[in-house]
Design a protein around this motif. Sequence first.
Motif, PDB file in Angstrom:
ATOM      1  N   LEU A 140       0.825  -1.214   0.000  1.00 19.65           N
ATOM      2  CA  LEU A 140       0.000   0.000   0.000  1.00 19.65           C
ATOM      3  C   LEU A 140       0.857   1.260   0.000  1.00 19.65           C
ATOM      4  CD1 LEU A 140      -2.631  -1.090   2.662  1.00 19.65           C
ATOM      5  CD2 LEU A 140      -2.912  -1.069   0.189  1.00 19.65           C
ATOM      6  N   ILE A 141       1.911   1.266   0.800  1.00 17.23           N
ATOM      7  CA  ILE A 141       2.717   2.471   0.933  1.00 17.23           C
ATOM      8  C   ILE A 141       3.568   2.723  -0.299  1.00 17.23           C
ATOM      9  CG2 ILE A 141       4.696   1.487   2.134  1.00 17.23           C
ATOM     10  CD1 ILE A 141       2.998   4.822   2.913  1.00 17.23           C
ATOM     11  N   PHE A 142       4.041   1.674  -0.971  1.00 16.29           N
ATOM     12  CA  PHE A 142       4.841   1.887  -2.175  1.00 16.29           C
ATOM     13  C   PHE A 142       3.990   2.433  -3.315  1.00 16.29           C
ATOM     14  CE2 PHE A 142       8.059  -1.333  -0.536  1.00 16.29           C
ATOM     15  CZ  PHE A 142       8.897  -0.335  -0.089  1.00 16.29           C
ATOM     16  N   ILE A 143       2.768   1.970  -3.416  1.00 14.51           N
ATOM     17  CA  ILE A 143       1.864   2.531  -4.432  1.00 14.51           C
ATOM     18  C   ILE A 143       1.588   3.997  -4.126  1.00 14.51           C
ATOM     19  CG2 ILE A 143      -0.493   2.421  -5.344  1.00 14.51           C
ATOM     20  CD1 ILE A 143      -0.345  -0.626  -4.909  1.00 14.51           C
ATOM     21  N   PHE A 144       1.354   4.298  -2.848  1.00 12.12           N
ATOM     22  CA  PHE A 144       1.116   5.692  -2.470  1.00 12.12           C
ATOM     23  C   PHE A 144       2.351   6.547  -2.752  1.00 12.12           C
ATOM     24  CE2 PHE A 144       1.262   9.185   0.571  1.00 12.12           C
ATOM     25  CZ  PHE A 144       0.092   9.826   0.226  1.00 12.12           C
ATOM     26  N   ARG A 145       3.524   6.044  -2.422  1.00 13.80           N
ATOM     27  CA  ARG A 145       4.752   6.813  -2.674  1.00 13.80           C
ATOM     28  C   ARG A 145       4.963   7.053  -4.164  1.00 13.80           C
ATOM     29  NH1 ARG A 145       7.280   8.587   1.408  1.00 13.80           N
ATOM     30  NH2 ARG A 145       7.371   7.439   3.326  1.00 13.80           N
ATOM     31  N   TYR A 146       4.604   6.092  -5.004  1.00 14.63           N
ATOM     32  CA  TYR A 146       4.694   6.289  -6.452  1.00 14.63           C
ATOM     33  C   TYR A 146       3.813   7.461  -6.868  1.00 14.63           C
ATOM     34  CZ  TYR A 146       3.702   5.688 -11.383  1.00 14.63           C
ATOM     35  OH  TYR A 146       3.516   5.921 -12.719  1.00 14.63           O
ATOM     36  N   HIS A 147       2.591   7.499  -6.401  1.00 13.33           N
ATOM     37  CA  HIS A 147       1.694   8.600  -6.749  1.00 13.33           C
ATOM     38  C   HIS A 147       2.201   9.924  -6.185  1.00 13.33           C
ATOM     39  CE1 HIS A 147      -1.467   5.309  -7.184  1.00 13.33           C
ATOM     40  NE2 HIS A 147      -1.188   5.738  -8.391  1.00 13.33           N
ATOM     41  N   LEU A 148       2.740   9.881  -4.983  1.00 16.73           N
ATOM     42  CA  LEU A 148       3.282  11.092  -4.368  1.00 16.73           C
ATOM     43  C   LEU A 148       4.455  11.635  -5.181  1.00 16.73           C
ATOM     44  CD1 LEU A 148       3.078  12.924  -1.837  1.00 16.73           C
ATOM     45  CD2 LEU A 148       4.777  11.445  -0.789  1.00 16.73           C
ATOM     46  N   GLU A 149       5.358  10.767  -5.594  1.00 17.49           N
ATOM     47  CA  GLU A 149       6.509  11.208  -6.403  1.00 17.49           C
ATOM     48  C   GLU A 149       6.062  11.722  -7.762  1.00 17.49           C
ATOM     49  OE1 GLU A 149       9.653  11.658  -5.558  1.00 17.49           O
ATOM     50  OE2 GLU A 149       9.060  11.084  -3.529  1.00 17.49           O
ATOM     51  N   ARG A 150       5.045  11.113  -8.327  1.00 23.92           N
ATOM     52  CA  ARG A 150       4.523  11.564  -9.617  1.00 23.92           C
ATOM     53  C   ARG A 150       3.978  12.990  -9.501  1.00 23.92           C
ATOM     54  NH1 ARG A 150      -0.643  10.234 -10.956  1.00 23.92           N
ATOM     55  NH2 ARG A 150      -1.208  11.428 -12.764  1.00 23.92           N
ATOM     56  N   ILE A 151       3.208  13.261  -8.479  1.00 19.74           N
ATOM     57  CA  ILE A 151       2.673  14.611  -8.263  1.00 19.74           C
ATOM     58  C   ILE A 151       3.808  15.570  -7.936  1.00 19.74           C
ATOM     59  CG2 ILE A 151       1.132  16.008  -6.822  1.00 19.74           C
ATOM     60  CD1 ILE A 151      -0.302  14.118  -8.742  1.00 19.74           C
ATOM     61  N   HIS A 152       4.796  15.120  -7.184  1.00 22.86           N
ATOM     62  CA  HIS A 152       5.933  15.974  -6.838  1.00 22.86           C
ATOM     63  C   HIS A 152       6.720  16.363  -8.088  1.00 22.86           C
ATOM     64  CE1 HIS A 152       8.756  17.786  -4.137  1.00 22.86           C
ATOM     65  NE2 HIS A 152       9.765  17.118  -4.678  1.00 22.86           N
ATOM     66  N   SER A 153       6.911  15.428  -9.013  1.00 24.05           N
ATOM     67  CA  SER A 153       7.639  15.760 -10.241  1.00 24.05           C
ATOM     68  C   SER A 153       6.829  16.720 -11.125  1.00 24.05           C
ATOM     69  CB  SER A 153       8.003  14.494 -11.013  1.00 24.05           C
ATOM     70  OG  SER A 153       6.845  13.842 -11.460  1.00 24.05           O
ATOM     71  N   ILE A 154       5.527  16.531 -11.185  1.00 19.91           N
ATOM     72  CA  ILE A 154       4.681  17.462 -11.950  1.00 19.91           C
ATOM     73  C   ILE A 154       4.756  18.851 -11.332  1.00 19.91           C
ATOM     74  CG2 ILE A 154       2.304  18.026 -12.577  1.00 19.91           C
ATOM     75  CD1 ILE A 154       1.770  15.006 -12.739  1.00 19.91           C
ATOM     76  N   LEU A 155       4.711  18.915 -10.007  1.00 18.78           N
ATOM     77  CA  LEU A 155       4.789  20.205  -9.321  1.00 18.78           C
ATOM     78  C   LEU A 155       6.156  20.849  -9.551  1.00 18.78           C
ATOM     79  CD1 LEU A 155       3.566  22.301  -7.424  1.00 18.78           C
ATOM     80  CD2 LEU A 155       4.423  20.940  -5.520  1.00 18.78           C
ATOM     81  N   ALA A 156       7.226  20.069  -9.533  1.00 20.92           N
ATOM     82  CA  ALA A 156       8.560  20.628  -9.764  1.00 20.92           C
ATOM     83  C   ALA A 156       8.671  21.203 -11.172  1.00 20.92           C
ATOM     84  CB  ALA A 156       9.622  19.554  -9.539  1.00 20.92           C
TER      85      ALA A 156
END
Length: 157
Positions: free
Chosen positions: A125-141
Amino acid sequence: LLHRRGEFPMTNDREYPMSQIAVEYYKNGPSLLQKYLPFRMTVYAQRAIAALIATLAIIFPAFSLAPRLYVWIIQSHLRKLYRRLRVVEDALHWDVTVPQAEALQRELADIDRAAKTVSIRNADLIFIFRYHLERIHSILASRLAEAQNPVQRSDKP
């Protein structure tokens, strides 16, 4: 002398009916507890055994409920984090100024800190969440880089 063999005690006497416990006693003999304990202790031991069995009948289903409750709590925590992540993602659909992007980065950092409280037992569960978090973080960057360095477009061919 007055009765035949096996006639006393009478189990079918109409005037004085015999209790079921007495019938079982005469049929099978004393119970295991009655063989080794005094009568008073036998009663207490039977009550203690009955209470123990009732307690176990209540506790065993609770043991099967506890892991499911734990998983539900973890999933509930991740759902809250996903809701917060969705707010950040929805904000990225619009033009973002530098202060807004920095505020969104702080929100992502808070979400990341909150996600670190989830134990590694729930790695899937946490690795899937971290993938989505990193994806949003890269879009924001990338959006922040665009906001800080606007590209000068020329209309010349």
